[in-house]
Design an enzyme around this catalytic site. Structure first.
Site, PDB file in Angstrom:
ATOM      1  N   THR A 140      -3.383   4.981  -3.837  1.00 41.91           N
ATOM      2  CA  THR A 140      -2.372   5.809  -3.174  1.00 41.91           C
ATOM      3  C   THR A 140      -1.019   5.683  -3.846  1.00 41.91           C
ATOM      4  OG1 THR A 140      -2.080   4.001  -1.624  1.00 41.91           O
ATOM      5  CG2 THR A 140      -3.449   5.812  -0.915  1.00 41.91           C
ATOM      6  N   THR A 141      -0.772   4.557  -4.498  1.00 36.95           N
ATOM      7  CA  THR A 141       0.488   4.409  -5.223  1.00 36.95           C
ATOM      8  C   THR A 141       0.421   5.196  -6.526  1.00 36.95           C
ATOM      9  OG1 THR A 141       0.593   2.184  -4.327  1.00 36.95           O
ATOM     10  CG2 THR A 141       2.170   2.726  -6.021  1.00 36.95           C
ATOM     11  N   ASP A 155       0.836  -1.191   0.000  1.00 38.47           N
ATOM     12  CA  ASP A 155       0.000   0.000   0.000  1.00 38.47           C
ATOM     13  C   ASP A 155       0.876   1.248   0.000  1.00 38.47           C
ATOM     14  OD1 ASP A 155      -2.511   1.354   0.271  1.00 38.47           O
ATOM     15  OD2 ASP A 155      -1.873   1.807   2.307  1.00 38.47           O
ATOM     16  N   ASP A 190      -8.548  -0.928   1.650  1.00 43.28           N
ATOM     17  CA  ASP A 190      -8.526  -0.370   0.300  1.00 43.28           C
ATOM     18  C   ASP A 190      -9.750  -0.795  -0.489  1.00 43.28           C
ATOM     19  OD1 ASP A 190      -6.193   0.795   0.923  1.00 43.28           O
ATOM     20  OD2 ASP A 190      -5.006  -0.096  -0.682  1.00 43.28           O
TER      21      ASP A 190
END
Lengths: 537, 555
Positions: free
Chosen positions: A99-100, A66, A403
């Site tokens: 988020t990446t 994550d 997520d």
């Protein structure tokens, strides 16, 4: 690090800025630091992305995929790099997923900006150009999205599965994705006369437990308390329970520090002992009178929430008692059970209790826990029990589930889905490239650069999957330029470009839109910095 | 993307790419190498000396790894793995670590030949799933078809690798009896064997063969006074979780007297409160009082007068089990629902005999023939403390194995038979696949052979030869219908040949094999997925921006 910008092509207004070498240096240093951050997490993007192992200063080890977690744990030093960490966190709060990607996009945008700076375009011009590009890109992405009906469980499942596919738990996505979808559907409240639904993630409680494998994860329509009952000889299973939640203590009251009970007679000693018993007994009798057979007690710091004597009495009236309910959990417990916390004994009456079909203490090798199911009067909350073979696996499974929950929540908030696999980015890049031809001046370069930067997503996906990035991206570009449809993306499983909609790889529009907007804003902020003043000594 | 990797400044060191994977695999292999030589019936023990100088001699993988204080984060994953196997299954801790390390080693080889780790991971997952299915469908036998000898044989197989392997016949009978003695039903109506309820006591002195199984409960305490009886038949037992001491007032209650006579009265009262309690208990005919707290010397007098036995400072966990076994109520207080102190006859537990016996230097209290349910205690004897400790661990492993067999009722042959059969099956399965997982499944099959190989090497046999023969047997069992019975063939390590391990009675619980395969695969995958490692400096104060500036890291 002197600017290479030179030559005759520079406009007059930028020649002034050319001579200032310090702002350029600062800008380059910032861009490099931010790019390094993006590079660091690039390899964990996509279904074939890898994990990072981070050993924190206290020796604790985190293994994760994550982006937000990696960056939070990494403790970078450079202020500009910290901005990217913040960016990832912002995406985590806003969308919860992607988020990446948001950091990878920001890194690519900065890379493009660096090239534009070298051409001698002023940072504010780049910044404005990027803003225009963003508007265009958002429009393209919105146009290619397909609206979904929130009752269509299938579409939600696909979105959750896509989010889970890049994690270590991907082989369990058939188990976790339905859990995520059911959890969100259970807690969402449709907005009256509006689009979408409101979801408060606090209504989904994720409980981590070591032992078993990830497959054993379960969704519980009720409450799970991760510790054992306080009883010594008490019941372990109560059907048709009447539950009360108390915020007072069942233990002898303490005198204040400077007050003392003075005993001057041996008869008084008996009385003191007897009074204590009587005091507790009165409380227990009141509990019994109300008909309560499961008692939840809030954690108390000042004194024992339950004295041994109280446990003894509660055992006798066959009441299960669970102590140490954390203060911050009280709200969730109340909402789940549909009860109100009882703050004093006087209010401990039958109407303040709630009915629960089954309260059970479950004994497992990893320890005992309490499970309450069938809360008829309860609110819209659910608990998810996540299992795994070791602490690291459980923690990562919980993050992955978070997520997936967020992905479904995004769909609920803005019910539209996009094809995954880099399709929206490629489509946006294609139309930006077309738009750049028509745009005059510096905007031409900016739109062009923005389009190139967006292609980092398909390119990284291909790279991580061991495909040839150049070949894949050009194939993808051709597919989008031909207008073959917005669904063309990188199919990691087959190793070529296909329509991702037929592959059931779908992602929420909100995730992509928010990633683009947040990344662009951060890049604009970084570009505008021309000095760092260190006030620390 | 920039091709020049700018140095990312973090407060620590960062390494990424393939070197990280290789480094992790090396660390895992190092861990496996430590425990490798203790696998199997001819495996050897390790002597571990800790920083205080305490010595542990053991053969148990989980214990060895727990005491090692491993630093490397990837190696820690393996240590956790062994711990998990110990908790969930109780046996097979060494083999699970060896398999995980071998899976990693073979995966690393594949990565070096440019196969993407995710392909290997999905191959491993598929292989694990197929292997588990194959074990369940083809390699298990039920306990019913074999009966009690199978339980004894399972215990023997577990013990064969341990210190007590020489006396396996003796101990396996004992362990099976103990496990069957504690059979109970849980509230949902399933039969369970809570092996924690078996009390294992160690007494150093005499030989291992003089260990005894007590049908009852052995308590490592002595009677409170020498004047008390040491043997009581038809015992009536009370279990108390409070002390029989002079009553003390709580904090915040102050005794203030002006008259010396009153002082005396108060002192007397302090004693009387306890005395009254005791008399209430003794009046119901109780002749054994077990107490978690202390018993005042002054109270002992009443015991002696009543001819009752009093035991102080019993462990709470022990007392709870005794209460369950004898049918007594575990009392935290005597108060009834009216606020009065009473002791009722239904709180008494019964046992045929309570006796204090001398075993080596220690006096033990044995509670024989409890009324409510059967109980079992093992008293282990051995020449040294280290020997006793290892015996306890071995007995625990054997108990766990027996319990798994009793609860699941399924067995598999030992001696590398399952691994060899799986490796043949998976290799054949791999060739039927045309995707890139093929190589990974073949690697999985190869990795499983590490178990028969290590077994043979530890026994100083020709591993290559034996394993080749073993594979040949299993191959024909899977290809020719008339040779199907050859699937039970495994290694005979004392003779250095092959034999039918089902007939020879080398048996393991099926659930232990299945779980160890699953856990090993999960651990290997966790480590394989890592391609970046960041180690933060263990300092309280984070590195400041200025420090980094000065060091020139930001340029």
């Amino acid at each position: 690090m002197a600017p290479k910008a030179g030559g005759d092509a520079i406009k007059a207004n930028s020649s002034v800025y050319k001579d200032k070498s310090k702002p350029t240096d600062i800008r380059l240093s910032n861009i490099n630091a931010a790019k390094a951050v993006a590079d660091a997490i690039r390899t964990s993007l996509g279904p074939r992305g890898m994990d990072k192992m981070i050993q924190a200063a206290n020796g604790e080890v985190t293994i994760t995929n994550d982006g937000a977690t990696i960056l939070k744990q990494m403790s970078v030093i450079h202020p500009a790099a910290k901005m990217l960490v913040e960016l990832s966190r912002a995406q985590d709060i806003e969308a919860g997923d992607g988020t990446t990607s948001v950091v990878v996009i920001a890194g690519a945008l900065l890379d493009s900006a660096e090239k534009l700076l070298q051409k001698g375009i002023h940072p504010t011009v780049i910044s404005d150009g990027f803003q225009k590009a963003l508007q265009l890109a958002l429009q393209v992405v919105e146009n290619m999205s397909t609206p979904v009906d929130l009752n269509n469980e299938d579409a939600l499942l696909k979105a959750a599965a896509t989010s889970l596919n890049s994690k270590v738990v991907s082989q369990h996505s058939t188990i976790l994705a339905p859990i995520a979808v059911q959890a969100i559907r259970a807690v969402m409240e449709p907005i009256v006369s509006g689009v979408g639904a409101r979801v408060d993630l606090r209504d989904v409680k994720v409980i981590e437990r070591i032992g078993g494998t990830v497959e054993d994860a379960e969704l519980i329509q009720g409450l799970v308390i991760p510790h054992r009952a306080a009883n010594v000889n008490g019941p372990h299973r109560i059907e048709k329970a009447k539950v009360g939640l108390i915020q007072f203590c069942i233990s002898p009251p303490k005198t204040d520090m400077d007050h003392n009970v003075i005993v001057s007679d041996y008869a008084a000693m008996d009385r003191v002992l007897k009074e204590e018993r009587q005091y507790i007994l009165n409380m227990v009798k009141q509990i019994k009178k109300a008909g309560c057979n499961v008692l939840l007690v809030q954690k108390s710091i000042l004194r024992d929430a339950l004295s041994d004597l109280a446990v003894h009495f509660l055992d006798k009236i066959k009441t299960m008692v669970i102590k140490d309910i954390e203060r911050e959990d009280i709200e969730f417990v109340c909402k789940t059970l549909g009860c109100r916390p009882i703050a004093s004994l006087d209010h401990f009456t039958a109407e303040n209790l709630v009915n629960v079909d089954l309260v059970e203490e479950i004994n497992e090798p990893g320890g005992k826990y309490i499970k309450m199911t069938g809360c008829g009067q309860g609110g819209r909350t659910v608990s998810v029990l996540v299992r795994g073979s070791s602490g690291a696996v459980v923690a990562e499974a919980a993050r992955s589930l978070h997520d997936a929950l967020c992905a479904v929540r995004c769909v609920a908030r803005r019910p539209a889905l996009l094809a995954g696999g880099g399709a929206p980015e490629a489509a946006a890049a294609a139309s930006l490239a077309r738009a750049s031809l028509a745009a005059p001046g510096a905007d031409h370069y900016c739109l062009r650069a923005y389009a190139d930067a967006l292609e980092v997503i398909p390119s990284t996906l291909a790279e991580n999957a061991g495909l040839n990035p150049i070949e894949t991206v050009t194939e993808l570009r051709a597919a989008h330029a031909a207008g073959a449809g917005g669904g063309a993306g990188v199919n990691v499983r087959r190793g070529r470009v296909t329509d991702m909609r037929t592959e059931h790889v779908l992602q929420p529009l909100h995730v992509t839109a928010s990633a683009l907007a947040l990344a662009t804003e951060t890049v604009r902020a970084i570009l505008k910095i021309d000095d760092i003043i260190n006030t620390m000594n | 993307m920039s091709t020049i990797a700018a140095p990312l400044s973090v407060a620590g060191t960062r390494s990424c790419g393939d070197p990280v994977r290789t480094q992790n695999v090396m660390a895992a292999a190092a861990i496996a190498n430590i425990v490798k030589s203790s696998l199997g019936p001819v495996g050897l023990d390790k002597m571990l000396v800790d920083d205080i100088g305490d010595v542990t001699v053991t053969n148990d993988g989980a214990t060895i790894l727990k005491m090692l204080e491993v630093e490397h984060p990837a190696a820690k994953v393996l240590v956790e793995l062994a711990q998990l196997q110990d908790e969930e299954v109780g046996d097979g801790t060494t083999s699970v670590v060896i398999i995980a390390a071998e899976l990693l080693k073979n995966a690393d080889e594949l990565v070096k030949t440019k196969i993407h780790p995710t392909s290997i991971i999905s191959g491993y997952r598929l292989a694990c799933k197929e292997a588990v299915k194959y074990i369940q469908d083809n390699l298990t036998v039920t306990v019913e078809s074999l009966g009690r000898p199978s339980l004894i044989n399972t215990a023997k197989t577990t013990m064969s690798s341990k210190l007590i392997g020489a006396d396996a016949d003796f101990f396996s009978e004992m362990v099976v009896d103990a496990a069957q003695a504690i059979k109970t039903m849980n509230p949902r109506g399933n039969t369970i064997y809570p092996i924690k309820a078996i009390n294992i006591l160690k007494a150093h002195g005499r030989s291992a063969r003089e260990s005894v199984l007590v049908k009852g409960y052995a308590l490592n305490c002595t009677v409170a006074s020498q004047a008390m009886p040491k043997k009581i038949l038809n015992a009536k037992i009370a279990c108390l979780d409070f002390s029989l001491q002079k009553t003390k007032m709580k904090l915040g209650v102050q005794v203030l007297v002006t008259d010396p006579e009153k002082l005396e009265a108060i002192r007397a009262r302090e004693l009387d409160i306890t005395k009254e309690r005791l008399q209430k208990i003794l009046a119901t005919g109780v002749n054994v009082i077990l107490c978690t707290g202390g018993i005042d010397d002054l109270c002992l007098k009443y015991f002696v007068e009543a001819g009752a036995m009093g035991v102080r400072r019993c462990k709470k966990a022990d007392l709870k089990r005794i209460a369950k076994a004898t049918g007594a109520t575990f009392l935290t207080s005597l108060t009834n629902m009216d606020g009065e102190e009473v002791f009722e006859a239904n709180m008494i537990g019964e046992a045929a005999e309570v006796i204090q016996e001398q075993i080596c230097d220690d006096q033990l209290i044995l509670i024989k023939g409890p009324a409510a349910r059967t109980a079992a205690s093992l008293i282990l004897r051995g020449p040294t403390d280290a020997y006793c400790d290892e015996m306890e661990r071995s007995a625990h492993d054997a108990l766990c194995a027996v319990r798994r067999v009793l609860e699941s009722g399924k067995l598999v042959p030992g001696g590398g038979a399952v691994e060899a059969a799986l490796s043949i099956y998976l290799e054949n399965f791999a060739t039927t696949l045309s995707s890139r997982e093929q190589l990974a499944i073949a690697a999985f099959a190869q990795s499983l052979l590490v178990i028969p190989k290590t077994l043979a090497v530890n026994a100083a046999r020709d591993a290559t030869d034996l394993v080749a023969k073993l594979r040949a047997y299993h191959n024909s069992s899977q290809t020719k219908v008339e040779h199907a019975n050859l699937k039970w063939v495994g290694l005979d390590l004392t003779e250095g040949t092959l034999r039918d391990n089902l007939a020879a009675g080398v048996l393991e619980p099926a659930i232990s094999k299945i779980k160890s395969l699953k856990f090993a695969t999960e651990a290997a995958i966790t480590i394989l997925r890592i391609d970046d490692m960041i180690k933060l400096d263990p300092e309280q104060r984070g590195k400041s921006y200025e420090d980094a500036c000065n060091a020139g890291e930001l340029d």
